[in-house]
Design a protein around this motif. Structure first.
Motif, PDB file in Angstrom:
ATOM      1  N   LEU A 213       0.794  -1.190  -0.007  1.00 23.94           N
ATOM      2  CA  LEU A 213      -0.051   0.052  -0.063  1.00 23.94           C
ATOM      3  C   LEU A 213       0.738   1.374   0.106  1.00 23.94           C
ATOM      4  O   LEU A 213       0.276   2.349  -0.386  1.00 23.94           O
ATOM      5  CB  LEU A 213      -0.959  -0.009   1.195  1.00 23.94           C
ATOM      6  CG  LEU A 213      -1.969   1.129   1.265  1.00 23.94           C
ATOM      7  CD1 LEU A 213      -2.941   1.199   0.193  1.00 23.94           C
ATOM      8  CD2 LEU A 213      -2.681   0.987   2.608  1.00 23.94           C
ATOM      9  N   LEU A 214       2.198   0.972   0.356  1.00 23.50           N
ATOM     10  CA  LEU A 214       3.155   2.214   0.424  1.00 23.50           C
ATOM     11  C   LEU A 214       3.373   2.683  -1.037  1.00 23.50           C
ATOM     12  O   LEU A 214       3.573   3.946  -1.271  1.00 23.50           O
ATOM     13  CB  LEU A 214       4.271   1.779   1.296  1.00 23.50           C
ATOM     14  CG  LEU A 214       4.423   1.640   2.667  1.00 23.50           C
ATOM     15  CD1 LEU A 214       5.471   1.036   3.014  1.00 23.50           C
ATOM     16  CD2 LEU A 214       3.974   2.899   3.256  1.00 23.50           C
ATOM     17  N   MET A 215       3.268   2.116  -2.020  1.00 27.56           N
ATOM     18  CA  MET A 215       3.581   2.432  -3.341  1.00 27.56           C
ATOM     19  C   MET A 215       2.468   3.321  -3.858  1.00 27.56           C
ATOM     20  O   MET A 215       2.889   4.306  -4.222  1.00 27.56           O
ATOM     21  CB  MET A 215       3.533   1.055  -4.343  1.00 27.56           C
ATOM     22  CG  MET A 215       4.612   0.094  -3.812  1.00 27.56           C
ATOM     23  SD  MET A 215       6.460   0.684  -4.137  1.00 27.56           S
ATOM     24  CE  MET A 215       6.404   0.799  -5.996  1.00 27.56           C
ATOM     25  N   PRO A 216       1.085   3.166  -3.865  1.00 29.20           N
ATOM     26  CA  PRO A 216       0.347   3.867  -4.366  1.00 29.20           C
ATOM     27  C   PRO A 216       0.200   5.431  -3.501  1.00 29.20           C
ATOM     28  O   PRO A 216       0.203   6.577  -4.018  1.00 29.20           O
ATOM     29  CB  PRO A 216      -1.160   3.426  -4.393  1.00 29.20           C
ATOM     30  CG  PRO A 216      -1.089   2.149  -3.143  1.00 29.20           C
ATOM     31  CD  PRO A 216       0.480   1.844  -3.534  1.00 29.20           C
ATOM     32  N   LEU A 217       0.475   5.206  -2.147  1.00 26.85           N
ATOM     33  CA  LEU A 217       0.675   6.439  -1.294  1.00 26.85           C
ATOM     34  C   LEU A 217       1.747   7.260  -1.571  1.00 26.85           C
ATOM     35  O   LEU A 217       1.774   8.449  -1.921  1.00 26.85           O
ATOM     36  CB  LEU A 217       0.885   6.084   0.237  1.00 26.85           C
ATOM     37  CG  LEU A 217      -0.571   5.389   0.684  1.00 26.85           C
ATOM     38  CD1 LEU A 217      -0.246   4.917   2.230  1.00 26.85           C
ATOM     39  CD2 LEU A 217      -1.653   6.766   0.958  1.00 26.85           C
ATOM     40  N   PHE A 218       3.019   6.621  -1.963  1.00 27.15           N
ATOM     41  CA  PHE A 218       4.167   7.071  -2.627  1.00 27.15           C
ATOM     42  C   PHE A 218       4.031   8.215  -3.876  1.00 27.15           C
ATOM     43  O   PHE A 218       4.427   8.990  -4.023  1.00 27.15           O
ATOM     44  CB  PHE A 218       5.268   6.226  -2.549  1.00 27.15           C
ATOM     45  CG  PHE A 218       6.547   6.950  -2.897  1.00 27.15           C
ATOM     46  CD1 PHE A 218       7.289   7.582  -2.126  1.00 27.15           C
ATOM     47  CD2 PHE A 218       6.944   6.602  -4.282  1.00 27.15           C
ATOM     48  CE1 PHE A 218       8.294   8.453  -2.609  1.00 27.15           C
ATOM     49  CE2 PHE A 218       8.174   7.290  -4.762  1.00 27.15           C
ATOM     50  CZ  PHE A 218       8.890   8.130  -3.935  1.00 27.15           C
ATOM     51  N   ALA A 219       3.210   7.440  -4.789  1.00 21.83           N
ATOM     52  CA  ALA A 219       2.940   8.041  -5.968  1.00 21.83           C
ATOM     53  C   ALA A 219       2.205   9.190  -5.781  1.00 21.83           C
ATOM     54  O   ALA A 219       2.327  10.180  -6.357  1.00 21.83           O
ATOM     55  CB  ALA A 219       2.285   6.919  -6.850  1.00 21.83           C
ATOM     56  N   LEU A 220       1.104   9.167  -4.993  1.00 18.88           N
ATOM     57  CA  LEU A 220       0.209  10.396  -4.750  1.00 18.88           C
ATOM     58  C   LEU A 220       1.205  11.446  -4.025  1.00 18.88           C
ATOM     59  O   LEU A 220       1.010  12.596  -4.288  1.00 18.88           O
ATOM     60  CB  LEU A 220      -0.893  10.141  -3.677  1.00 18.88           C
ATOM     61  CG  LEU A 220      -1.899   9.087  -4.366  1.00 18.88           C
ATOM     62  CD1 LEU A 220      -3.109   8.599  -3.388  1.00 18.88           C
ATOM     63  CD2 LEU A 220      -2.763  10.213  -5.200  1.00 18.88           C
ATOM     64  N   GLN A 221       1.965  11.170  -2.962  1.00 19.80           N
ATOM     65  CA  GLN A 221       2.715  12.082  -2.566  1.00 19.80           C
ATOM     66  C   GLN A 221       3.860  12.951  -3.417  1.00 19.80           C
ATOM     67  O   GLN A 221       3.824  14.019  -3.458  1.00 19.80           O
ATOM     68  CB  GLN A 221       3.602  11.363  -1.314  1.00 19.80           C
ATOM     69  CG  GLN A 221       2.932  11.013  -0.239  1.00 19.80           C
ATOM     70  CD  GLN A 221       4.013  10.632   1.072  1.00 19.80           C
ATOM     71  OE1 GLN A 221       4.577  11.395   1.458  1.00 19.80           O
ATOM     72  NE2 GLN A 221       4.190   9.485   1.161  1.00 19.80           N
ATOM     73  N   ALA A 222       4.246  11.953  -4.294  1.00 22.92           N
ATOM     74  CA  ALA A 222       5.210  12.547  -5.501  1.00 22.92           C
ATOM     75  C   ALA A 222       4.332  13.683  -6.046  1.00 22.92           C
ATOM     76  O   ALA A 222       4.967  14.746  -6.554  1.00 22.92           O
ATOM     77  CB  ALA A 222       5.522  11.600  -6.338  1.00 22.92           C
ATOM     78  N   PHE A 223       3.205  13.236  -6.649  1.00 26.35           N
ATOM     79  CA  PHE A 223       2.370  14.358  -7.441  1.00 26.35           C
ATOM     80  C   PHE A 223       1.789  15.530  -6.628  1.00 26.35           C
ATOM     81  O   PHE A 223       2.163  16.639  -7.182  1.00 26.35           O
ATOM     82  CB  PHE A 223       0.994  13.229  -7.779  1.00 26.35           C
ATOM     83  CG  PHE A 223      -0.024  14.506  -8.594  1.00 26.35           C
ATOM     84  CD1 PHE A 223       0.309  14.463  -9.851  1.00 26.35           C
ATOM     85  CD2 PHE A 223      -0.948  14.772  -7.958  1.00 26.35           C
ATOM     86  CE1 PHE A 223      -0.561  15.291 -10.547  1.00 26.35           C
ATOM     87  CE2 PHE A 223      -1.989  15.680  -8.614  1.00 26.35           C
ATOM     88  CZ  PHE A 223      -1.686  15.963 -10.012  1.00 26.35           C
ATOM     89  N   VAL A 224       1.401  15.236  -5.422  1.00 28.79           N
ATOM     90  CA  VAL A 224       1.278  16.494  -4.627  1.00 28.79           C
ATOM     91  C   VAL A 224       2.418  17.468  -4.282  1.00 28.79           C
ATOM     92  O   VAL A 224       2.283  18.656  -4.268  1.00 28.79           O
ATOM     93  CB  VAL A 224       0.170  15.826  -3.382  1.00 28.79           C
ATOM     94  CG1 VAL A 224       0.156  17.121  -2.416  1.00 28.79           C
ATOM     95  CG2 VAL A 224      -0.762  15.103  -3.424  1.00 28.79           C
ATOM     96  N   TRP A 225       3.536  16.847  -3.916  1.00 33.94           N
ATOM     97  CA  TRP A 225       4.611  17.645  -3.717  1.00 33.94           C
ATOM     98  C   TRP A 225       5.192  18.349  -5.012  1.00 33.94           C
ATOM     99  O   TRP A 225       5.647  19.450  -4.972  1.00 33.94           O
ATOM    100  CB  TRP A 225       5.845  16.423  -3.105  1.00 33.94           C
ATOM    101  CG  TRP A 225       6.110  16.953  -1.821  1.00 33.94           C
ATOM    102  CD1 TRP A 225       6.966  17.732  -1.241  1.00 33.94           C
ATOM    103  CD2 TRP A 225       5.710  15.984  -0.546  1.00 33.94           C
ATOM    104  NE1 TRP A 225       7.232  17.636   0.040  1.00 33.94           N
ATOM    105  CE2 TRP A 225       6.312  16.638   0.574  1.00 33.94           C
ATOM    106  CE3 TRP A 225       4.629  15.304  -0.488  1.00 33.94           C
ATOM    107  CZ2 TRP A 225       6.205  15.912   1.715  1.00 33.94           C
ATOM    108  CZ3 TRP A 225       4.520  14.536   0.657  1.00 33.94           C
ATOM    109  CH2 TRP A 225       5.270  15.135   1.860  1.00 33.94           C
ATOM    110  N   ARG A 226       5.289  17.657  -6.222  1.00 38.33           N
ATOM    111  CA  ARG A 226       5.343  18.297  -7.385  1.00 38.33           C
ATOM    112  C   ARG A 226       4.662  19.506  -7.658  1.00 38.33           C
ATOM    113  O   ARG A 226       5.066  20.454  -8.085  1.00 38.33           O
ATOM    114  CB  ARG A 226       5.532  17.182  -8.397  1.00 38.33           C
ATOM    115  CG  ARG A 226       5.790  17.831  -9.881  1.00 38.33           C
ATOM    116  CD  ARG A 226       5.616  16.512 -10.971  1.00 38.33           C
ATOM    117  NE  ARG A 226       6.342  17.121 -12.032  1.00 38.33           N
ATOM    118  CZ  ARG A 226       5.951  17.724 -12.881  1.00 38.33           C
ATOM    119  NH1 ARG A 226       4.499  18.264 -12.800  1.00 38.33           N
ATOM    120  NH2 ARG A 226       6.174  17.966 -14.269  1.00 38.33           N
ATOM    121  N   LYS A 227       3.485  19.216  -7.577  1.00 40.80           N
ATOM    122  CA  LYS A 227       2.398  20.466  -7.795  1.00 40.80           C
ATOM    123  C   LYS A 227       2.758  21.516  -6.715  1.00 40.80           C
ATOM    124  O   LYS A 227       2.635  22.664  -7.226  1.00 40.80           O
ATOM    125  CB  LYS A 227       0.978  20.046  -7.357  1.00 40.80           C
ATOM    126  CG  LYS A 227      -0.199  21.083  -7.476  1.00 40.80           C
ATOM    127  CD  LYS A 227      -0.144  21.563  -8.920  1.00 40.80           C
ATOM    128  CE  LYS A 227      -1.505  22.615  -8.799  1.00 40.80           C
ATOM    129  NZ  LYS A 227      -1.241  23.249 -10.282  1.00 40.80           N
TER     130      LYS A 227
END
Length: 198
Positions: free
Chosen positions: A138-152
């Motif tokens: 579950l860490l994988m999709p959470l990490f992907a979301l974090q990357a997207f939000v941080w990038r924004k």
């Protein structure tokens, strides 16, 4: 009554004779940490999100140098979850002053905090073997979301600093490659451990 000017100048009830002038602003450069979205994304993903700690530190450090505020960037990076809202509020002020794009800073900060807390919780449960072993994935999709939000958030910060594309900090340094290599080792260990749960 004495007319001696010296006596009058020592009168504690006399109005001050000096002209009050506001101290000069210490603001120089840009108020926040600028880095291109491309470089940010590579560093964030390659270091498994640990770049986010440095990112918070750099933003607060640059803001302190810009504003002259007496803040401690290290503490605000370590306890980033407590200071995301205040950082984004400052970024929103900078955007408003420049007449730039509108931004829901509060919502963005809340989403970032939720993702950080969720990731911490899942990682803690997985490391303590609480719940099914597959929970670690579950860490994988959470990490992907974090990357997207941080990038924004980084894109917004770049806009507030008059450098929308982050061209002033787009090149990778030797230190960047070193930490990306260290991150690759962490990724390898994580994937090996996670694969054992399948």
């Amino acid at each position: 009554m004495s007319t001696n000017p010296t006596a009058m100048s020592t009168n504690p009830y006399a109005a001050p004779r000096s002209i009050l002038v506001a101290p000069p602003s210490t603001a120089t450069g840009v108020p926040f940490y600028v880095v291109s979205a491309r470089k940010f994304t590579w560093l964030f993903i390659a270091t498994m999100g640990h770049y986010g700690i440095y990112w918070f530190y750099r933003n607060w450090h640059v803001y302190r140098e810009y504003s002259g505020s007496r803040i401690w960037p290290v503490a605000r990076a370590i306890f980033a979850v407590l200071f995301v809202h205040s950082l984004f509020a400052l970024v929103k002020e900078a955007l408003a002053e420049e007449g730039k794009v509108s931004w829901h800073a509060g919502r963005h900060a809340a989403l970032m905090v939720i993702l950080m807390l969720l990731s911490f919780l899942v990682d803690k449960l997985a490391s303590e073997s609480v719940g099914p072993p597959q929970l670690v994935w579950l860490l994988m999709p959470l990490f992907a979301l974090q990357a997207f939000v941080w990038r924004k958030a980084q894109v917004i910060i770049n806009v507030s600093c008059h450098d929308p594309d982050g061209q002033s900090n787009d090149r990778f340094t030797a230190a960047n490659f070193f930490w990306m290599a260290v991150g690759a080792l962490y990724w390898a260990l994580f994937l090996v451990g996670a694969s054992a749960t399948l």
